[in-house]
Enzyme design. Structure first.
Site, PDB file in Angstrom:
ATOM      1  N   HIS A   1       0.832  -1.216   0.000  1.00  0.00           N
ATOM      2  CA  HIS A   1       0.000   0.000   0.000  1.00  0.00           C
ATOM      3  C   HIS A   1       0.860   1.258   0.000  1.00  0.00           C
ATOM      4  CE1 HIS A   1      -3.945   2.008   0.908  1.00  0.00           C
ATOM      5  NE2 HIS A   1      -3.080   2.995   1.078  1.00  0.00           N
TER       6      HIS A   1
ATOM      7  N   HIS B   1       1.442   5.404  -2.068  1.00  0.00           N
ATOM      8  CA  HIS B   1       0.957   6.470  -2.962  1.00  0.00           C
ATOM      9  C   HIS B   1       2.169   7.100  -3.639  1.00  0.00           C
ATOM     10  CE1 HIS B   1      -3.252   6.528  -1.511  1.00  0.00           C
ATOM     11  NE2 HIS B   1      -2.672   5.998  -0.446  1.00  0.00           N
TER      12      HIS B   1
ATOM     13  N   GLN C   1      -9.688   9.187  -5.413  1.00  0.00           N
ATOM     14  CA  GLN C   1      -9.343   9.762  -4.107  1.00  0.00           C
ATOM     15  C   GLN C   1     -10.404  10.728  -3.565  1.00  0.00           C
ATOM     16  OE1 GLN C   1      -5.262  10.567  -3.682  1.00  0.00           O
ATOM     17  NE2 GLN C   1      -5.489  11.250  -1.607  1.00  0.00           N
TER      18      GLN C   1
ATOM     19  N   GLU D   1     -11.359   4.200   6.718  1.00  0.00           N
ATOM     20  CA  GLU D   1     -10.183   4.846   7.321  1.00  0.00           C
ATOM     21  C   GLU D   1     -10.666   5.984   8.205  1.00  0.00           C
ATOM     22  OE1 GLU D   1      -7.287   6.423   4.596  1.00  0.00           O
ATOM     23  OE2 GLU D   1      -5.831   6.799   6.190  1.00  0.00           O
TER      24      GLU D   1
ATOM     25  N   ASP E   1       2.345   3.335   2.897  1.00  0.00           N
ATOM     26  CA  ASP E   1       1.295   4.331   2.611  1.00  0.00           C
ATOM     27  C   ASP E   1       1.876   5.647   2.079  1.00  0.00           C
ATOM     28  OD1 ASP E   1      -1.251   5.319   2.297  1.00  0.00           O
ATOM     29  OD2 ASP E   1      -1.741   5.421   4.424  1.00  0.00           O
TER      30      ASP E   1
HETATM   31 FE   FE2 Z   1      -3.517   5.114   1.328  1.00  0.00          FE
END
Ligand code: FE2
Length: 425
Positions: A57, A59, A152, A213, A309
């Protein structure tokens, strides 16, 4: 004649004094005391040879953008989202490619050779998706980059997101993403999960959603995700990322939910560095940790990985592609301090994410790709304790990164010249 023979290796499963024979980019034999002529030999000196680290995971479109166009002063999720909104119109193809390649250099140096990156598709230009597709092609010889089409700003909430997501898949982005808890209502969140899972089922793609989340115990999109996984026959092909609301849920409800997740063979990615810093921000004291229930998910038979992340982006100022740092944080937050628990934390940044990414030829068995890392540690727990230096990183049997062993001279009367960090037993 072998291409490479590694001797005196310790392996993550506890086997000692192992040799690995490599031919044409693949491991052809593993065993004790193998002897055969080879073009190159590596004496691992009893230290750990591990399959490469895998990050399930990340970005990559925002990585290394820290400070652009300004610094996140509060360090909160909400300011980070606002900042990303300010940065998006300023992004260029070249800048995304350059930062992503630089991050991949860091990854290789840390023995991290496979990354699943979400890419924001809420942009009619699909700038980040196009740039990361180019990066994926460029790094393919040394790093497996898997891309997730990530709406997103919300699939239903952001105008054009559905069409842009489909266009990104047509470009070659290979995993379907989502963010149901960011939609305007619980019902719309559930609708987005259904739509995205049907899209993935129709195209034969994997699914990986940012899911729940938040610290809201009523954020229960993971339930819909597991149910849709079963309805559409996607068992073992769907990942719930973050799942932080599970931390705050009622224990009875979780006992029911875990059974549903196990039936759906849902995979889980927790992101300990980010979850421990961004969750619980509305709490005074006691302050919740916010990470999902990793030991309980493992006990239910689920595959659980730890992800990085963010690294130096609007949400997180720190990080360095070091999956041992990620695993060590996960270990502490989840209190996984048993011997078995610590080993599971190492697996959560190696074999578990490799299963989630469905990597072909991953591991140290004969027939696997000759991809591995030589660590300055004797076993996985020591690797976590020391955030062990990666002495060498191999891809397809070729050394692609190398670092000197970590030594410090000390100048103390009656003491050795050098610090010895390794355990004696
Ligand atoms: Fe994320």
């Amino acid at each position: 004649m072998l291409d490479l023979l590694v001797t005196h290796a310790s392996l993550p499963d506890g086997r000692r004094n192992q040799s690995l024979a490599v031919q044409a980019g693949r491991i052809v034999e593993v065993g004790e005391g193998l002897q055969a002529p080879a073009h190159e030999t590596l004496d691992a000196q009893g230290l750990l040879i591990s399959p490469p680290f895998v990050d399930a995971h990340f970005h990559l479109d925002s990585a290394l953008s820290y400070g652009l166009p300004r610094i996140n002063q509060s360090g909160t999720l909400l300011e980070g989202i606002g900042l990303w909104g300010e940065l998006k119109p300023l992004l260029t193809h070249e800048a995304i490619v350059e930062r992503a390649l630089r991050y991949c250099d860091w990854a290789v140096a840390r023995g991290l050779l496979a990354i699943r990156s979400h890419v924001d598709v809420c942009d009619d230009r699909l700038l980040a998706a196009t740039a990361l597709m180019e990066v994926k092609r460029q790094v393919a010889p040394y790093l497996d980059l898997q891309l997730v089409a990530f709406p997103q700003d919300g699939l239903l909430r952001s105008p054009g997101a559905m069409a842009n997501l489909v266009r990104a898949l047509d470009l070659g982005v290979e995993v379907v993403g989502g963010i149901p808890h960011f939609e305007r209502t619980m019902a719309q969140g559930a609708d987005s999960v259904r739509w995205l899972c049907e899209l993935a089922a129709g195209r034969g793609l994997l699914v990986d959603m940012h899911c729940d989340e938040s610290d809201d115990p009523m954020s229960r999109h993971v339930e819909t995700l597991a149910a849709e996984t079963q309805r559409l026959g996607l068992q073992g092909r769907v990942t719930g990322s973050h799942l932080t609301s599970m931390h705050s849920m009622d224990n009875y409800y979780v006992s029911k939910l875990l059974a549903l997740m196990a039936e759906a063979r849902l995979q889980v990615v927790a992101n300990p560095l980010i979850n421990i810093t961004l969750q619980g921000r509305h709490d005074s004291y006691p302050k919740r940790r916010g990470m999902t229930r990793v030991p309980e998910q493992l006990a239910a038979g689920l595959t659980v990985a730890f992800g990085q992340d963010c690294v130096m982006d609007p949400w997180y100022a720190l990080g360095s592609a070091d999956m041992l740092e990620v695993a060590a944080m996960g270990l502490h937050v989840a209190q996984m301090t048993s011997q078995a628990g610590m080993r599971q934390c190492f697996e959560a940044v190696t074999s578990a994410p490799a299963r989630i990414l469905q990597l072909e030829g991953y591991g140290l068995a004969p027939g696997c790709h000759a991809d591995f890392v030589w660590l300055q540690a004797r076993d996985p727990v020591e690797a976590l304790r020391l955030r062990a230096p990666r002495l060498r990183v191999y891809r397809r049997g070729r050394c692609i990164a190398q670092a000197p062993s970590q030594t410090t001279q000390i100048h103390l009367p009656g003491r050795p010249d050098q610090v010895d960090w390794l355990a004696k037993n």
